[in-house]
Design a protein around this motif. Structure first.
Motif, PDB file in Angstrom:
ATOM      1  N   GLY A 107      -9.988 -36.038  47.840  1.00 53.85           N
ATOM      2  CA  GLY A 107     -10.444 -36.735  49.042  1.00 53.85           C
ATOM      3  C   GLY A 107      -9.338 -36.891  50.074  1.00 53.85           C
ATOM      4  O   GLY A 107      -9.555 -36.707  51.274  1.00 53.85           O
ATOM      5  N   ALA A 108      -8.138 -37.208  49.608  1.00 54.50           N
ATOM      6  CA  ALA A 108      -7.001 -37.351  50.525  1.00 54.50           C
ATOM      7  C   ALA A 108      -6.628 -35.998  51.140  1.00 54.50           C
ATOM      8  O   ALA A 108      -6.338 -35.916  52.335  1.00 54.50           O
ATOM      9  CB  ALA A 108      -5.801 -37.959  49.788  1.00 54.50           C
ATOM     10  N   ALA A 109      -6.662 -34.936  50.331  1.00 55.51           N
ATOM     11  CA  ALA A 109      -6.365 -33.594  50.863  1.00 55.51           C
ATOM     12  C   ALA A 109      -7.438 -33.172  51.867  1.00 55.51           C
ATOM     13  O   ALA A 109      -7.134 -32.609  52.920  1.00 55.51           O
ATOM     14  CB  ALA A 109      -6.274 -32.576  49.722  1.00 55.51           C
ATOM     15  N   LYS A 110      -8.698 -33.476  51.560  1.00 57.86           N
ATOM     16  CA  LYS A 110      -9.809 -33.159  52.463  1.00 57.86           C
ATOM     17  C   LYS A 110      -9.589 -33.813  53.827  1.00 57.86           C
ATOM     18  O   LYS A 110      -9.797 -33.190  54.869  1.00 57.86           O
ATOM     19  CB  LYS A 110     -11.120 -33.637  51.843  1.00 57.86           C
ATOM     20  N   ALA A 111      -9.157 -35.065  53.834  1.00 57.05           N
ATOM     21  CA  ALA A 111      -8.919 -35.782  55.092  1.00 57.05           C
ATOM     22  C   ALA A 111      -7.825 -35.109  55.921  1.00 57.05           C
ATOM     23  O   ALA A 111      -7.869 -35.125  57.149  1.00 57.05           O
ATOM     24  CB  ALA A 111      -8.557 -37.235  54.805  1.00 57.05           C
ATOM     25  N   LYS A 112      -6.843 -34.509  55.254  1.00 54.85           N
ATOM     26  CA  LYS A 112      -5.750 -33.829  55.951  1.00 54.85           C
ATOM     27  C   LYS A 112      -6.141 -32.427  56.420  1.00 54.85           C
ATOM     28  O   LYS A 112      -5.388 -31.788  57.147  1.00 54.85           O
ATOM     29  CB  LYS A 112      -4.518 -33.754  55.042  1.00 54.85           C
ATOM     30  N   LEU A 113      -7.294 -31.965  55.983  1.00 59.22           N
ATOM     31  CA  LEU A 113      -7.767 -30.617  56.335  1.00 59.22           C
ATOM     32  C   LEU A 113      -9.099 -30.706  57.086  1.00 59.22           C
ATOM     33  O   LEU A 113      -9.987 -29.875  56.905  1.00 59.22           O
ATOM     34  CB  LEU A 113      -7.936 -29.782  55.055  1.00 59.22           C
ATOM     35  N   GLU A 114      -9.233 -31.706  57.947  1.00 58.65           N
ATOM     36  CA  GLU A 114     -10.532 -31.951  58.575  1.00 58.65           C
ATOM     37  C   GLU A 114     -11.036 -30.799  59.435  1.00 58.65           C
ATOM     38  O   GLU A 114     -12.237 -30.670  59.648  1.00 58.65           O
ATOM     39  CB  GLU A 114     -10.545 -33.279  59.331  1.00 58.65           C
ATOM     40  N   SER A 115     -10.174 -29.918  59.910  1.00 63.15           N
ATOM     41  CA  SER A 115     -10.630 -28.786  60.720  1.00 63.15           C
ATOM     42  C   SER A 115     -11.519 -27.824  59.919  1.00 63.15           C
ATOM     43  O   SER A 115     -12.254 -27.033  60.496  1.00 63.15           O
ATOM     44  CB  SER A 115      -9.439 -28.015  61.308  1.00 63.15           C
ATOM     45  N   TYR A 116     -11.490 -27.915  58.586  1.00 59.96           N
ATOM     46  CA  TYR A 116     -12.318 -27.053  57.735  1.00 59.96           C
ATOM     47  C   TYR A 116     -13.672 -27.679  57.400  1.00 59.96           C
ATOM     48  O   TYR A 116     -14.484 -27.065  56.727  1.00 59.96           O
ATOM     49  CB  TYR A 116     -11.584 -26.707  56.434  1.00 59.96           C
TER      50      TYR A 116
END
Length: 163
Positions: A107-116
């Motif tokens: 979830g934390a990694a997803k937040a840092k990759l929001e452009s995807y």
């Protein structure tokens, strides 16, 4: 290297830093320990490094898999740190704790990759030596190895672009 393989490798490489920082953040916040990366490698087999794996599927403008692979003692230590209760065997509660840590990291990694525009699945737990995790076709996953006060563990990930 084919164009598709090159794009897949580049995408997986873009995921490394968000995954690394998310792993550190979650371990520091939830377990009061700072994991230290001890290795980075490309995976050549489908078997994770350790006997317990929490697997999260990723979909969106990229698809892939994130795996937290832990040794038995590491899992027991994480459980004890999270819940203040000692366990001696990997049971449903210990697996739930490992799944929750994996969910927080993803979830934390997803937040840092929001452009995807990524979505994450709920974690699936797999145990036993030699179990296999499969990644999208043409993906060569990475393995980030860590040492920590909880014990050693690995984060494995492989991603493919939807393009």
């Amino acid at each position: 290297m084919s164009t598709a393989t090159k794009q897949t490798s580049e995408l997986t490489a873009k995921i490394i830093n968000p995954l690394l920082s998310s792993t550190r953040d979650v371990f520091e916040m939830m377990l009061d320990c700072t994991p230290v990366r001890s290795g980075l490698s490309l995976k050549t087999k489908n078997s994770p490094e350790n006997e317990l794996s929490a697997v999260i599927g990723i979909t969106g403008n990229a698809s892939g898999t994130i795996v937290l692979s832990v040794k038995k003692q590491t899992a027991l230590n994480i459980y004890e740190s999270m819940l203040g209760t000692k366990a001696v065997e990997i049971d449903r509660e210990v697996m739930d704790a490992i799944g929750e840590i994996t969910n927080m990291i993803a979830g934390a990694a997803k937040a840092k990759l929001e452009s995807y525009s990524l979505s994450i699945s709920i974690p699936n737990l797999i145990s036993g030596k030699g179990h296999e995790v499969h990644y999208p076709t043409g993906v060569t996953p990475i393995c980030l190895s860590f040492e920590s006060d909880m014990g050693s563990f690995c984060i494995e990930a492989g991603f493919a672009s939807k393009e």
